[in-house]
Design a protein around this motif. Structure first.
Motif, PDB file in Angstrom:
ATOM      1  N   THR A 185       2.076  -7.549  12.664  1.00  0.00           N
ATOM      2  CA  THR A 185       2.238  -6.136  12.331  1.00  0.00           C
ATOM      3  C   THR A 185       1.067  -5.335  12.871  1.00  0.00           C
ATOM      4  O   THR A 185      -0.049  -5.861  13.034  1.00  0.00           O
ATOM      5  CB  THR A 185       2.391  -5.955  10.808  1.00  0.00           C
ATOM      6  OG1 THR A 185       2.957  -4.671  10.533  1.00  0.00           O
ATOM      7  CG2 THR A 185       1.063  -6.088  10.075  1.00  0.00           C
ATOM      8  N   MET A 189      -0.862  -3.384   6.815  1.00  0.00           N
ATOM      9  CA  MET A 189       0.238  -3.988   6.067  1.00  0.00           C
ATOM     10  C   MET A 189       1.286  -2.920   5.745  1.00  0.00           C
ATOM     11  O   MET A 189       0.959  -1.746   5.570  1.00  0.00           O
ATOM     12  CB  MET A 189      -0.283  -4.567   4.757  1.00  0.00           C
ATOM     13  CG  MET A 189      -1.214  -5.740   4.915  1.00  0.00           C
ATOM     14  SD  MET A 189      -0.342  -7.299   5.026  1.00  0.00           S
ATOM     15  CE  MET A 189      -0.060  -7.626   3.280  1.00  0.00           C
ATOM     16  N   PHE A 193       5.932  -5.810   2.663  1.00  0.00           N
ATOM     17  CA  PHE A 193       5.347  -7.141   2.822  1.00  0.00           C
ATOM     18  C   PHE A 193       4.759  -7.679   1.511  1.00  0.00           C
ATOM     19  O   PHE A 193       4.466  -8.870   1.406  1.00  0.00           O
ATOM     20  CB  PHE A 193       4.239  -7.126   3.872  1.00  0.00           C
ATOM     21  CG  PHE A 193       4.680  -6.792   5.267  1.00  0.00           C
ATOM     22  CD1 PHE A 193       6.021  -6.632   5.586  1.00  0.00           C
ATOM     23  CD2 PHE A 193       3.745  -6.637   6.279  1.00  0.00           C
ATOM     24  CE1 PHE A 193       6.424  -6.324   6.880  1.00  0.00           C
ATOM     25  CE2 PHE A 193       4.139  -6.337   7.582  1.00  0.00           C
ATOM     26  CZ  PHE A 193       5.479  -6.180   7.882  1.00  0.00           C
ATOM     27  N   VAL A 207      -2.148  -9.210  10.977  1.00  0.00           N
ATOM     28  CA  VAL A 207      -2.331  -7.757  11.093  1.00  0.00           C
ATOM     29  C   VAL A 207      -3.224  -7.501  12.301  1.00  0.00           C
ATOM     30  O   VAL A 207      -4.366  -7.981  12.350  1.00  0.00           O
ATOM     31  CB  VAL A 207      -2.965  -7.162   9.818  1.00  0.00           C
ATOM     32  CG1 VAL A 207      -3.115  -5.649   9.966  1.00  0.00           C
ATOM     33  CG2 VAL A 207      -2.124  -7.498   8.589  1.00  0.00           C
ATOM     34  N   SER A 430      -5.904  -8.224  -3.772  1.00  0.00           N
ATOM     35  CA  SER A 430      -5.797  -9.073  -2.580  1.00  0.00           C
ATOM     36  C   SER A 430      -6.258 -10.506  -2.811  1.00  0.00           C
ATOM     37  O   SER A 430      -6.260 -11.310  -1.872  1.00  0.00           O
ATOM     38  CB  SER A 430      -6.608  -8.460  -1.426  1.00  0.00           C
ATOM     39  OG  SER A 430      -7.973  -8.320  -1.784  1.00  0.00           O
TER      40      SER A 430
END
Length: 504
Positions: A185, A189, A193, A207, A430
């Protein structure tokens, strides 16, 4: 890190083009170079490549990647789908650049399409549709997606698997979405996703930084963000050299019916390990000795009942409260719970059975204090909302609405735990791993959050720090023990290392 919507991504592209300045075709070339580097690191030039390119800019990226891979010695067959006779300007420009490119066979599909064989030895590059898709795929494109998914080939998707929409897939046709082995991608993000039901389409996710305008990203008013370590470090406050235990705050933990003493132990230990100066733990009388032995640092407050939580704590000399883990849902407990919740004039965390009590007493739920923190996992939130959700986006939207309406904080627990705030914004965590899907993990989070509130952090910062540190402790535990063997007690054990890492 901000998570931009599909519309905002297009605005950011435009901002970059205008303010760098750079031509749009050159920005596409920059993206294609990053994509080509990523793809060629995984697959060498012995790999046969088939590229499926759509008529928009995602297709333009795919055509540029095909040209670059051909130049590096790959054998590439390109199918450009131009069924409407209209290509985007940059897709058209890359079609012209592809003419005569070494190692590339080019086929433009305007009507009939004879699909190639896609054995396991073939790599398919999916460049059909990108982040601008706004409706489910149908017709010929849906048939092509199904054909690719049913084949044995490996698939890499550019930016987003074709057929998957950037945010809301509640009413998508899921059989018409590419199932990629890799998704590369661009820049950031995508919201889709972060939802568990979409992981099957992404494969391994990378990413790629294509140097979109940092100023444009800064100016974007993002509703969604992902919390990273550097951000959490900015929230932490140092302990004063002359602090005493009163300065570090007093936490009240109400947890653990008889037979569930572990919930009280885990929450209390986590509370101490997260810096609370003093912890008062309220348990049924039969859990008294267990608590005194397991957590000698805690002050044990005994309920009048041997087995259940039946009466609110009379003493109000605490700075924050965590309530709910393992207390059960007996009606006398429910009455004591709501009484405790209403009388406590301090920041409060409600978890586990506290949430189940609220779910079964709808009138009480509407009257919980402003600023309360709820920490439901997906099934608990469905009970709270009284709704079965089609997917993660629908559930998140309801949580955002509830947080705004009631002016509370809701942490939707999961791989990317989502903090939904009274201002309508969402912060995703995260840290964390699948090893934390184990009994008692939520009790630990309750203890961490309660300690941070008692130490004086506001609800937002306590939630952001707490979920990050909780997940980081789980990550450190998994690193040493393996994801299969992590227990809630291990998460508590690794909390000091998690805090120390953030302090270094």
């Amino acid at each position: 890190m901000k998570i931009l919507t599909g519309t905002q991504i297009r605005e950011l592209d435009k901002y970059t083009i205008e303010h760098e300045p750079i031509k749009s075709i050159d920005l596409m070339e920059r993206a294609a170079k990053a994509l080509t580097r990523a793809i060629t690191r995984v697959w060498d030039d012995n790999t046969s490549v088939v590229v499926f390119a759509g008529p928009g800019n995602n297709g333009g990226d795919a055509l540029a990647v095909a040209r670059m891979m051909g130049e590096q010695g790959y054998s590439v067959k390109v199918y450009l789908f131009n069924v409407s006779g209209t290509l985007s300007a940059d897709c058209s420009a890359n079609k012209e650049r592809l003419a005569g490119a070494a190692g590339v066979t080019f086929i433009e599909v305007t009507n009939e399409f004879d699909p190639p064989e896609l054995p396991a030895s073939v790599l398919v590059i999916d460049g059909l549709f990108g982040s601008g898709l706004s409706k489910p795929l149908s017709g010929g494109f849906a048939s092509l997606v199904k054909y690719i998914n049913q084949s044995e080939c490996r698939v890499v998707s550019i930016d987003i698997p074709s057929g998957l929409m950037t945010e809301d897939n509640s009413y998508n046709t899921r059989t018409n979405i590419i199932r990629a082995d890799y998704t590369f991608t661009l820049q950031q993000m995508k919201l889709a996703f972060l939802f568990p039901e979409n992981q099957r389409y992404l494969g391994r996710l990378g990413v790629l930084d294509i140097r979109l305008s940092a100023e444009g990203i800064e100016k974007a008013d993002a509703k969604y963000e992902i919390v990273d370590e550097n951000f959490v470090r900015t929230l932490l406050r140092p302990r004063g050299d002359f602090w005493h235990k009163g300065d570090a705050g007093t936490s009240l933990i109400v947890a653990g019916s008889y037979g569930m003493a572990g919930a009280a132990i885990l929450a209390s230990r986590a509370c101490f390990r997260s810096g609370a100066g003093k912890v008062i733990t309220h348990v049924p009388a039969r859990n008294n000795d267990i608590m005194q032995i397991a957590v000698p640092e805690a002050i044990v407050s005994r309920d009048a009942d041997d087995n259940l939580f039946t009466e609110p704590v009379a003493d109000d000399s605490f700075d924050a409260m965590g309530i709910g883990p393992g207390i059960g849902t007996d009606e006398v407990t429910a009455t004591a719970f709501i009484s405790q919740l209403r009388r406590a004039q301090v920041p409060t965390v409600v978890d586990a059975d506290g949430l189940n009590i609220l779910a079964s007493h709808r009138a009480w739920f509407q009257r919980i204090p402003v600023g309360t923190i709820l920490t439901p996992h997906p099934l608990e939130f469905e009970r709270l909302a009284g709704v079965r959700f089609n997917d993660g986006f629908e559930q998140l939207s309801k949580a955002v609405e509830m947080a705004q309406t009631m002016q509370i904080y809701i942490i939707l627990k999961g791989h990317y735990s989502a903090l939904c705030m009274p201002d309508g914004k969402v912060m995703f965590n995260s840290t964390g791993n699948s090893g934390m899907a184990t009994a008692g993990s939520g009790d630990v989070l309750t203890g961490v959050l309660t300690a941070l509130l008692a130490r004086g952090y506001n609800q937002k910062d306590a939630c952001l720090i707490g979920t990050y540190v909780h997940g980081l402790a789980g990550d450190l535990a998994a690193e040493e023990l393996g994801v299969e063997s992590v227990t809630a007690g291990d998460i508590v054990r690794f909390l000091p290392k998690a805090f120390k890492r953030l302090d270094d």
